[in-house]
Motif scaffolding. Structure first.
Motif, short mmCIF file in Angstrom:
data_model
loop_
_atom_site.label_atom_id
_atom_site.label_comp_id
_atom_site.label_asym_id
_atom_site.label_seq_id
_atom_site.Cartn_x
_atom_site.Cartn_y
_atom_site.Cartn_z
N UNK A 73 22.55 -14.51 -6.70
CA UNK A 73 22.32 -15.37 -5.53
C UNK A 73 23.18 -15.00 -4.32
N UNK A 74 24.35 -14.43 -4.55
CA UNK A 74 25.24 -14.10 -3.44
C UNK A 74 24.95 -12.73 -2.84
N UNK A 75 24.05 -11.98 -3.44
CA UNK A 75 23.76 -10.62 -2.97
C UNK A 75 22.90 -10.65 -1.72
N UNK A 76 23.27 -9.86 -0.73
CA UNK A 76 22.46 -9.71 0.47
C UNK A 76 21.31 -8.76 0.16
N UNK A 77 20.08 -9.28 0.19
CA UNK A 77 18.89 -8.49 -0.11
C UNK A 77 18.09 -8.27 1.17
N UNK A 78 17.91 -7.01 1.54
CA UNK A 78 17.05 -6.67 2.66
C UNK A 78 15.65 -6.49 2.10
N UNK A 79 14.77 -7.45 2.37
CA UNK A 79 13.39 -7.39 1.88
C UNK A 79 12.53 -6.81 2.98
N UNK A 80 12.22 -5.53 2.87
CA UNK A 80 11.43 -4.87 3.88
C UNK A 80 11.37 -3.37 3.66
N UNK A 81 10.69 -2.70 4.56
CA UNK A 81 10.51 -1.26 4.50
C UNK A 81 11.82 -0.57 4.89
N UNK A 82 12.30 0.32 4.04
CA UNK A 82 13.56 1.01 4.32
C UNK A 82 13.47 1.81 5.62
N UNK A 83 12.27 2.23 6.01
CA UNK A 83 12.11 2.99 7.25
C UNK A 83 12.44 2.16 8.47
N UNK A 84 12.41 0.83 8.31
CA UNK A 84 12.71 -0.06 9.43
C UNK A 84 14.16 -0.55 9.40
N UNK A 85 14.93 -0.09 8.44
CA UNK A 85 16.33 -0.49 8.33
C UNK A 85 17.22 0.54 9.03
N UNK A 86 17.83 0.14 10.12
CA UNK A 86 18.67 1.08 10.86
C UNK A 86 20.07 1.13 10.28
N UNK A 129 12.51 10.27 0.20
CA UNK A 129 13.92 10.67 0.09
C UNK A 129 14.52 10.88 1.48
N UNK A 130 13.68 11.14 2.49
CA UNK A 130 14.19 11.37 3.85
C UNK A 130 14.84 10.11 4.42
N UNK A 131 14.34 8.93 4.02
CA UNK A 131 14.97 7.68 4.48
C UNK A 131 16.35 7.54 3.86
N UNK A 132 16.48 7.96 2.61
CA UNK A 132 17.77 7.94 1.94
C UNK A 132 18.75 8.90 2.63
N UNK A 133 18.26 10.09 2.97
CA UNK A 133 19.09 11.07 3.68
C UNK A 133 19.51 10.52 5.05
N UNK A 134 18.59 9.84 5.73
CA UNK A 134 18.91 9.26 7.05
C UNK A 134 20.07 8.28 6.96
N UNK A 135 20.10 7.46 5.92
CA UNK A 135 21.19 6.50 5.76
C UNK A 135 22.50 7.21 5.41
#
Length: 363
Positions: A73-86, A129-135
């Protein structure tokens, strides 16, 4: 000297202790982790078991995101497309600066690489995998860990694997990498599940990463299920498959009895060996009759979710989000276990990274 298999606590007891570790308060010096493509929490649970502080989990599937929140419950969950996560949003949500994160973890969807799929080079999922590399490029974590199916290094897919490896090594300030195939059954999981593991360490740390060594001893299905009820009830086999189930030996697939090798997704489990790989797909009709999956060796039914959790190294108290429809809930839970990195496998790799890279003495 007492043999190791007598000295060791039972598998259920080990799993119970691992869950206690996962739900305990984090130590002030706990290493930090962000999990991408988090799914229903296999990797997250492994990091929690290893004492890491998970700052953010990234997942686009609604049921998976609900499952993560249900258990943490305390975990911050980003629910969405990783491509939209800056990168800026990640830093804002976690309070970190570039270079401060200990570990960025990701298991990009593997359907495009899977040996059981069509394995098309132009499958768009092969490029996630490119989104992972971007982060990585923006966060500069001390370590990254990428996991994928072994099909990524087989046949024509090795071209994409080499492309991914080059991109990972060149991200941010540059990374030293090690990669290899590891079977979960050698890391305390009662399931034979081979995965490609890539570990990268930031160049300025001056450490060459290594893969964890296999642990001693294999855990069988019977050992894993100890203490669970041995029940006939469950998602029973469709009548048309009953004669085939009766003729199939323990640990064998229905395809062994088919003239053209079809029905490979039907397997009768062997109680005295580790389970075969749990696939994400399972066939259940609206009347509750099973059409494919892993079947019990004694009863003509699918393995139950409590049994499957044990084989996937999910602790007994772990919960999957529900919809109120028993068939959908069964399929969603099965999908979640079959699509996850087993928690105990992640825990072993995370412990290895912590001991060999993230502890002060390793630098």
């Amino acid at each position: 000297m007492t043999p190791w298999f007598i000295r060791q606590p039972s598998y259920p007891a080990q799993l119970q202790q691992a869950w206690a570790d996962a739900t305990a308060p984090r130590a002030p010096d706990a290493p930090t982790v962000i999990s991408t493509f988090a799914g229903r929490g296999g990797s997250s649970t492994g990091y929690h078991m290893a004492g890491y502080h998970e700052l953010l989990a990234v997942e686009w599937d609604g049921h998976a995101a609900d499952t993560l929140r249900l258990n943490y419950p305390a975990l911050d969950v980003y629910h969405g497309d990783i491509a939209h996560l800056s990168v800026a949003e990640v830093l804002r949500r976690t309070g970190l600066q570039p270079g401060e994160l200990d570990l960025l973890e990701g298991s990009p969807p593997c359907q495009g690489f899977s040996l059981s799929g069509q394995r098309q080079l132009d499958d768009p999922r092969n490029q996630l995998f490119r989104e992972f590399v971007r982060l990585i490029d923006g966060l500069h974590p001390r370590v990254f860990l990428m996991e994928n199916v072994r099909g990524m290094v087989a046949g024509q897919m090795i071209r994409i694997y080499q492309e991914a490896l080059d991109a990972l090594r060149g991200a941010g300030p540059g990374y030293r990498t090690v990669s290899g195939l590891i079977n979960a059954r050698h890391l305390g999981v009662p399931q034979s599940r081979t995965r490609l593991i890539v570990i990268g360490v930031r160049e300025d740390l001056g450490i060459q990463p290594t893969l964890p060594a296999p642990q001693t001893g294999l855990i069988t299905v019977r050992q894993a299920l100890h203490g669970l009820p041995d029940e006939q009830d469950g998602m029973k086999l469709h009548d048309k498959w009953l004669p085939v189930w009766a003729r199939t030996g323990q640990g064998r697939s229905f395809k062994d009895l088919h003239p053209r090798g079809h029905m490979f997704s039907h397997t009768k489990i062997h109680p005295d060996k580790p389970a075969p790989t749990i696939l994400k797909t399972v066939g259940v009709q609206r009347d509750g009759r099973a059409n494919n999956g892993l079947y019990h060796w004694r009863w003509p039914r699918l393995m139950t979710i409590p049994e499957l959790k044990r084989l996937g190294s999910f602790p007994d108290p772990y919960r999957f989000a529900t919809t109120g429809d028993p068939i959908d809930d069964f399929v969603n839970a099965w999908n979640g276990i079959g699509n996850s990195v087993p928690p105990l496998m992640t825990r072993a790799i995370a412990q290895h990274i912590r001991q060999t890279i993230l502890t002060p003495g390793a630098r």
